[in-house]
Scaffold this motif. Structure first.
Motif, mmCIF file in Angstrom:
data_model
loop_
_atom_site.group_PDB
_atom_site.id
_atom_site.type_symbol
_atom_site.label_atom_id
_atom_site.label_comp_id
_atom_site.label_asym_id
_atom_site.label_seq_id
_atom_site.Cartn_x
_atom_site.Cartn_y
_atom_site.Cartn_z
ATOM 1 N N PHE A 1 38.913 37.511 45.456
ATOM 2 C CA PHE A 1 39.041 37.661 46.909
ATOM 3 C C PHE A 1 37.696 37.645 47.611
ATOM 4 C CE2 PHE A 1 38.658 42.401 46.549
ATOM 5 C CZ PHE A 1 37.914 42.688 47.686
ATOM 6 N N ALA B 1 44.205 36.660 47.560
ATOM 7 C CA ALA B 1 43.179 35.646 47.312
ATOM 8 C C ALA B 1 43.818 34.289 47.044
ATOM 9 C CB ALA B 1 42.305 36.059 46.131
ATOM 10 N N HIS C 1 44.839 42.244 45.879
ATOM 11 C CA HIS C 1 43.648 41.395 45.987
ATOM 12 C C HIS C 1 43.911 40.018 45.386
ATOM 13 C CE1 HIS C 1 40.992 45.258 45.951
ATOM 14 N NE2 HIS C 1 41.397 44.947 47.163
ATOM 15 N N VAL D 1 40.919 38.247 51.634
ATOM 16 C CA VAL D 1 42.193 38.947 51.704
ATOM 17 C C VAL D 1 42.897 38.516 52.984
ATOM 18 C CG1 VAL D 1 41.616 40.907 50.249
ATOM 19 C CG2 VAL D 1 40.995 40.951 52.671
ATOM 20 N N SER E 1 45.698 32.926 50.340
ATOM 21 C CA SER E 1 44.837 32.853 51.522
ATOM 22 C C SER E 1 44.574 31.419 51.951
ATOM 23 C CB SER E 1 43.501 33.534 51.219
ATOM 24 O OG SER E 1 42.527 33.209 52.194
#
Length: 386
Positions: A253, A201, A197, A258, A204
């Motif tokens: 996240f 995060a 996670h 994700v 991303s």
């Protein structure tokens, strides 16, 4: 870029926090919660102890324990009935990711009705829904602080991502004492889930400064404490650190996103009934290796936070060290491949095209530094199998 941030209104964090659950619910003006949990927590007496706390506060709870691992649309029907019979004004998610996901789904269906497939991504669900109070018993999913729930469609075996503020708990009570009995395998799987996670995060395409700070803090904490918690479940310092890191990664996240690991993980869980954290762990090193070239600086930051690289390493070298560190972590925590886990090779190959299609449809791969094609996802599934 303007970041749109959502967090639980109330967070109680620390040893013994569960004793304050009744006060939290009373403070929200609620009185008749449905406690959504599982048979294991009923069997250990944990659910009874939690409801005793609620009764002591003058509340009128009812326990619903017929949740299933990786909840399905079929498994929700009994919960909706329990909500109606109890005339519940709120839902308490008590347990790991599956009771939490169930609680969030019931809170929405209890008000709006319909079928969960009506609420899956890309739809953003803003409500109305019953208030959710989250009480996690594992250090991993971060669901106590996220605006997501995952429900498998019983008719199609699609693991549906459902998102929006309607699923964000109004309050979360994070008590490390509830995690002390977690066995090593669950400790490992949920711990790697939390690390996934945090890393996803941070790398991303939707990352922002708010989520970045929480993600890097969680990565560092997990790097220092996950092996300790796995080796010695009675290590209270490591347990508390992992619990806090899981919540921080969840907030990160939930306010970023994700990416490819989670997009590919959900179909594995749906078709082969592999626990979510474990399927993430199976994928994590290979997907990271696939992705690092597109964001070496971001992955390098993760490597340094984890303790796998130093400021003296170039970004490219640090990113490569992150991949190596994840491989070693999965080895140290005895993460099996799908083959070793017992997944049938013929079924894996047969379902790979469908899994790739479902992974892309979830939307999560679009947040990855490298946005993959269906063929590339199929190649990754083949690569991790054995």
């Amino acid at each position: 870029m303007v970041a749109s941030l959502s967090l639980p209104r109330i967070l109680r964090v620390g040893p013994g926090a569960a004793e304050e659950l009744g006060d939290v619910i009373l403070g929200l003006g609620l009185n008749r919660p449905l406690v959504v949990t599982d048979a294991f927590l009923v069997g250990t007496g944990a659910a009874e102890r939690l409801t005793a706390t609620l009764h002591k506060a003058g509340l009128h709870p009812r326990v619903f324990s017929d949740t299933v691992p990786d909840p399905t649309t079929a498994s929700l029907a009994a919960g909706v009935k329990a909500l109606d019979e109890h005339e519940a004004d709120s839902v308490i998610g008590f347990g790991g990711g599956s009771p939490m996901d169930t609680a969030k789904a019931l809170a929405l269906l209890g008000v709006q009705g319909g079928h969960m497939r009506d609420f899956k991504a890309p739809r953003v669900n803003v409500g109305p829904a019953l208030p959710v109070i989250a009480v996690p018993t594992t250090a991993g999913s971060g669901s106590e602080a996220t605006q997501f729930t995952i429900i498998t469609d019983s008719a199609t075996d699609e693991k549906m991502l459902c998102l929006g503020p309607a699923f964000l708990p109004l309050a979360a009570v994070v008590d490390v004492e509830l995690t002390m009995s977690m066995p090593p395998r669950l400790t490992a799987d949920t711990g790697i889930d939390a690390l996934t996670h945090a890393v996803e995060a941070y790398v991303s395409r939707k990352a922002n400064p708010f989520s970045d700070s929480l993600a890097l803090t969680a990565i560092g904490t997990i790097g220092r404490h996950l092996r300790r918690a796995y080796a010695d479940g009675s290590d209270a310092v490591a347990r508390e650190a992992m619990m806090l890191a899981a919540t921080q990664a969840g907030i990160a996240f939930s306010n970023s996103s994700v990416a490819l690991v989670h997009g590919m993980s959900r179909p594995i869980g749906a078709h082969f009934h592999v626990a979510h954290g474990l399927s993430n762990a199976m994928l994590f090193p290979a997907v990271t290796a696939f992705s690092v070239s597109a964001a070496p600086g971001r992955y390098a930051d993760c490597a340094r936070a984890l303790g796998a690289a130093t400021a003296a390493d170039s970004d490219d070298a640090a990113a490569d060290k992150l991949v190596d560190a994840l491989r070693v972590l999965c080895r140290d925590l005895a993460v099996p491949t799908p083959r070793v886990y017992g997944v049938d090779e013929a079924a894996w190959k047969r379902l790979t095209p469908l899994m790739a299609e479902q992974a892309l449809a979830s939307g999560s791969p679009a947040n990855n530094p490298v946005v993959p094609t269906a063929e590339q996802i199929q190649d990754l599934y083949a690569r991790i199998y054995g």
